[in-house]
Design an enzyme around this catalytic site. Structure first.
Site, short mmCIF file in Angstrom:
data_model
loop_
_atom_site.label_atom_id
_atom_site.label_comp_id
_atom_site.label_asym_id
_atom_site.label_seq_id
_atom_site.Cartn_x
_atom_site.Cartn_y
_atom_site.Cartn_z
N PHE B 408 -14.82 -5.99 68.08
CA PHE B 408 -14.02 -6.48 69.20
C PHE B 408 -12.58 -6.79 68.81
O PHE B 408 -11.79 -7.17 69.66
CB PHE B 408 -14.68 -7.74 69.79
CG PHE B 408 -16.11 -7.53 70.19
CD1 PHE B 408 -16.42 -7.02 71.44
CD2 PHE B 408 -17.15 -7.78 69.31
CE1 PHE B 408 -17.73 -6.80 71.83
CE2 PHE B 408 -18.47 -7.57 69.68
CZ PHE B 408 -18.76 -7.07 70.95
N HIS B 409 -12.26 -6.69 67.53
CA HIS B 409 -10.95 -7.16 67.07
C HIS B 409 -10.23 -6.14 66.20
O HIS B 409 -9.98 -6.39 65.02
CB HIS B 409 -11.11 -8.46 66.27
CG HIS B 409 -11.90 -9.52 66.96
ND1 HIS B 409 -12.71 -10.42 66.30
CD2 HIS B 409 -12.01 -9.81 68.28
CE1 HIS B 409 -13.28 -11.22 67.18
NE2 HIS B 409 -12.88 -10.87 68.38
#
Lengths: 85, 491
Positions: B408-409
């Protein structure tokens, strides 16, 4: 296939879209499911996509304690009452 | 061809672009924001995962890496960017990371320098700790396990205001409680005179004589748009910023453009409990466990409605059906690795291809993390634990292809480094070798953070905006209407 799942698949780039549609078609059939069982990660992708649509059915959700329409309605009411964007 | 002029052209309205746009516009500059995606109407949010994944995410949430293992990479698309669809977790950059950046990349970004930036962002986003009442029973399972094991843990800080725990942060918040940049910074930018153009696909940054002159874009209806601006701020996100720089012939001299990609690869496990959990009631990501942060992994909450749980549950066939029949008693928690693996983004036929292979050290973190995850759930009283592994695989000997991962990052593909030979951007986030082009998104973050990055990106964007205005960052409150007190209610 549910409307929601159609929206999900339609938004994917064509290779993924075609691949996932094929996997969903396979996993729904006994012989296709048996074939997929030989490749666990592919089988998992097929199950993930199939059940994403299946458990999106409002009646199925409500039987499991989840009512999406009620959540949305409460959200909209709160937004309007508090003047949120 | 349509033509527009501005002092600053900001490409992207996510975590970085929206912040830069608002701060510049409030500072008196003429600002134009070009956003590739649409402005989403919260009235159209349905809390139904497949439909929302298709509408709010880039590529219908089907962006994935190529490598071992393939990793699903959900990215938001539209005004607000990924802040529209993230869990809202807010961490400041850990001090040890800032120290590493100073030593390794020559960045003068210590805690004191960034403190006013963080204060300003946290105030604008109403950042506050989740209350136990809002956290819900899913968080309580993990908290109970951590308590019994004596592991360090706590409630997360989030950018939410008036949250009622709808449980669908990542599918579009129906109450507009999550303070994503589309309802915080973008309205501030427009109120200060900034113009926002949605559906604008920026093709190239126009550079003449070594300095930015604007950008060219294609609009959703096929028309072409040329923006004349002496300053361009690129904020397309970690995956697409290096591609725009590449198309524009910028930032490539160091060989780092598109490289150095960190992802924070993640996964989640489920547990069958005795009690009803109803995981979607409450804030899905409300508790963290950082006992093993120094070992390179951390646990954070994860949860969602039945369709989401069915999609993520690491089972198939009859076992999947049986587990989902007990959905109300299922708990879920996430494992996130601070990665040392590095990937690369490049374009093939105009589309991003993301290459990333999990290195042995990160594989070891997943093995250890999954063992700890099982320990956590068993300590909390789980009857069964479902780990995200291929059938027959065991955590202690799992291979990359046995893991079911998401990330997600994404960070680092236009990394900041004071030296032009080592970084795409400098310490002030200016692209090395070209005047008037800056970057304000996760791509400048030079290393994995080990924590959720949105606050870091926004703080760096704040610092950039004030730098472009030639002013010191003030931690004074933002304009009226954008603030809340610590309890998350409007003050």
């Amino acid at each position: 296939m549910s409307d929601g799942l159609d929206t999900f698949l339609a938004a994917a780039p064509w290779p993924q879209r075609a691949g996932l549609r094929l996997l969903v078609a396979l996993v729904r059939r006994p012989r296709g499911a048996a074939l997929l069982a030989r490749a666990p990660l592919v089988e998992q992708a097929a199950w993930s996509t199939l059940t994403l649509g299946r458990y999106d059915d409002p009646a199925v959700g409500r039987a499991l304690g989840w009512d999406a329409a009620a959540v949305v309605e409460r959200g909209r009411a709160l937004r309007r009452a508090e003047g949120r964007p | 061809m349509d033509r527009l002029e501005a002092d600053f052209c900001v490409v992207g309205a996510g975590a970085g672009g929206a912040v830069v746009a608002a701060e510049l516009a409030e500072g008196g500059a003429r600002v134009l924001v070009l956003e590739q995606g649409p402005q989403h109407d919260p009235d159209s949010f349905t809390a139904r995962p497949p439909e929302m994944l298709g509408r709010l995410y880039r590529d219908g949430c089907q962006t994935a890496t190529v490598g071992s293992p393939p990793i699903l990479l959900p990215l938001g698309r539209g005004v607000g960017g990924t802040t529209l669809v993230n869990s809202g977790t807010c961490f400041r950059t850990p001090p040890h990371v800032l120290e590493r950046w100073a030593e390794e990349f020559g960045l003068e970004l210590d805690e004191a320098t960034l403190a006013p930036c963080f204060e300003r962002v946290e105030q604008a986003l109403s950042v506050a700790e989740v209350t136990p009442e809002l956290a819900g029973a899913n968080a309580e399972v993990a908290r109970r396990g951590a308590e019994r094991l004596g592991w360090s843990h706590g409630y997360l800080r989030r950018n939410a205001r008036g949250c009622v725990g709808s449980g669908v942060c990542v599918f579009g918040c129906p109450t507009s409680a999550k303070q994503h940049t589309g309802i915080t910074y973008i309205p501030r930018a427009t109120a200060a005179g900034a113009q926002i153009v949605t559906g604008a696909d920026v093709q190239q940054i126009i550079v003449e004589g070594g300095r930015a002159r604007g950008v060219s874009a294609r609009l959703a209806d096929g028309r072409r748009l040329e923006v004349r601006a002496p300053e361009v701020v690129v904020a397309c996100g970690t995956i697409h910023t290096p591609l725009l720089l590449e198309r524009s012939g910028l930032g490539g001299a160091c060989g780092q453009r598109g490289g150095n990609l960190a992802l924070h690869p993640a996964t989640s496990a489920f547990a069958l409990m005795d009690e009803d959990v109803d995981m979607a009631r409450g804030v899905p990501q409300s508790v963290y466990i950082d006992e093993f942060a120094s070992d390179g992994f951390m646990f954070e909450g994860a949860a969602g409605p039945p369709a989401y749980a069915a999609m993520v549950l690491p089972l198939t066939g009859e076992r999947h059906t049986r587990a989902m029949a007990d959905y109300r008693r299922l708990a879920q928690f996430g494992l996130m690795v601070s990665d040392e693996s590095r990937g690369r983004v490049h374009a093939v036929a105009g589309r991003a291809v993301i290459r990333y292979d999990l290195c042995d050290r990160d594989l070891a973190k997943f093995r250890a993390g999954l063992l700890r995850m099982r320990e956590l759930f068993l300590a909390a009283g789980a009857r069964e634990v479902y780990l995200p592994l291929a059938p027959g695989a065991r955590p202690e000997s799992a291979r990359p292809r046995d893991l079911k991962l998401m990330a997600f990052h994404p960070l680092g593909t236009a990394r900041a480094d004071a030296r032009a030979t080592h970084g795409v951007t400098d310490g002030d986030l200016a692209v090395h070798g070209t005047l008037g082009v800056h970057v304000a998104d996760g791509s400048v973050v030079p290393s994995a953070l080990g924590v959720n990055p949105q606050l870091t990106i926004m703080a760096l964007a704040t610092r950039l905006a004030f730098g472009l205005l030639g002013r010191a960052v003030s931690s004074a409150p933002a304009p009226a209407g954008a603030h809340t007190s610590a309890n998350g209610r409007a003050s």
